[in-house]
Design a protein around this motif. Structure first.
Motif, PDB file in Angstrom:
ATOM      1  N   CYS A 214       0.821  -1.206   0.000  1.00 23.88           N
ATOM      2  CA  CYS A 214       0.000   0.000   0.000  1.00 23.88           C
ATOM      3  C   CYS A 214       0.862   1.265   0.000  1.00 23.88           C
ATOM      4  O   CYS A 214       0.533   2.252  -0.669  1.00 23.88           O
ATOM      5  N   LEU A 244      -0.726   6.218   5.749  1.00 25.77           N
ATOM      6  CA  LEU A 244      -1.788   5.609   4.942  1.00 25.77           C
ATOM      7  C   LEU A 244      -3.179   6.053   5.383  1.00 25.77           C
ATOM      8  O   LEU A 244      -4.164   5.370   5.112  1.00 25.77           O
ATOM      9  N   ARG A 247      -5.821   5.980   2.700  1.00 30.48           N
ATOM     10  CA  ARG A 247      -6.043   4.762   1.914  1.00 30.48           C
ATOM     11  C   ARG A 247      -6.431   3.565   2.782  1.00 30.48           C
ATOM     12  O   ARG A 247      -6.140   2.425   2.445  1.00 30.48           O
TER      13      ARG A 247
END
Length: 300
Positions: A214, A244, A247
């Motif tokens: 990711c 992150l 996301r």
């Protein structure tokens, strides 16, 4: 979807009971084992229908993404029709979005089905479960399907890590955990940069692999389904609070995990207040392209 009036969007909800075909009791032992593993609370002694799920989420002002899992080739169990889920989503578009599931073993016929479901039924993404479908995510067998999904810039959710399906059964029900190691999704994300890849669940015992992918691939998201947040690995919470935070996605795995429980435990799991709105709704709005109709990418 009525975004302004929703408190959250659950990006991982299963359709379990069809309203247009009788239950397929073949392989029911997998359901019983999963209910035992998750401690599933069943109302009226069964899993909810799609209309019951819609009522449940509308009452809570939570939008949701729903899908079935097509594992007909590996498990021999009839799927719930993708068209049925899409029709319910079309008639309840204020609260519900339909994803489809197509067994990758269906090859070019599966790719044809994917295109039809997008163009004619309004499907806005796809769900894959490598463990129960019996394939590695980077198997070229699945690439014709991915090509269609990428053409429309849609998301694809992939189960990752341990599987509650088969847990506790002799031999795990014959299912192999190896298929859902997230590292195989690194190839998929690299080969299909126009397809949004969602790594579903805390990917135990491979959580760091999922976080690395990711971080490295901007088309990759992580959904936080299948576990109560109080059991999340600490590094997952750490990255959700920092690098992150844009996301990661609220996702429950309903009806195996209920959003009421998930949201209650989320408040106590160490997530910073400033990332709550991102994880609970804003990231999903961006992932799903809400307000935008999917169209094929222009050549050249």
């Amino acid at each position: 979807m009525d975004i302004d009036n929703l408190i959250a969007i659950d990006t991982h909800v299963h359709a379990e009971v069809s309203c247009c075909q009788p239950p397929d009791l073949f392989g029911k032992e997998f359901d019983d084992a999963a209910d035992k593993y998750f401690g599933t609370v069943l109302r009226q002694g069964r899993r909810p229908t799609i209309p019951e799920t819609i009522d449940y989420y509308r009452e809570r002002k939570i939008g949701f993404v729903m899908f079935t899992v097509d594992a007909e080739s590996q498990m021999g169990r009839r799927r719930i029709p993708n068209e049925e889920i899409a029709e319910f989503a079309a008639n309840n578009s204020d609260i519900m979005i339909a994803f489809a599931s197509i067994d990758p073993h269906k090859g070019k016929m599966g790719a044809r089905e994917a295109r039809r479901l997008i163009e004619e039924c309004g499907v806005r993404g796809f769900k894959f479960h490598p463990t129960v479908q019996g394939f590695y995510a980077n198997d070229r067998m699945a690439y014709p399907l991915y090509e269609v999904i990428a053409e429309y810039g849609l998301p694809a959710i992939f189960h990752s890590g341990h599987s509650g399906i088969g847990s506790g059964m002799p031999g795990g029900g014959g299912l192999r955990l190896k298929y859902s190691e997230p590292i195989h999704l690194d190839d998929v994300a690299a080969d299909f940069p126009d397809m949004k890849v969602v790594i579903a669940h805390p990917s135990w015992p491979w959580q760091d692999e999922a976080l690395s992918i990711c971080l490295h691939k901007p088309n990759v998201y992580i959904d936080l389904s299948g576990w109560s947040p109080k059991y999340f690995p600490p590094q997952l919470v750490q990255y959700a609070n920092s690098l992150l935070k844009e996301r990661m996605l609220f996702a429950s795995d309903f009806p195996l995990i209920h959003p009421d429980r998930w949201l209650d435990d989320f408040q106590k799991a160490g997530f910073k207040p400033e990332v709550h709105h991102l994880l609970l709704k804003d990231n999903a709005v961006r992932l799903l392209g809400l307000g935008a109709k999917p169209e094929p990418a222009q050549a050249g």
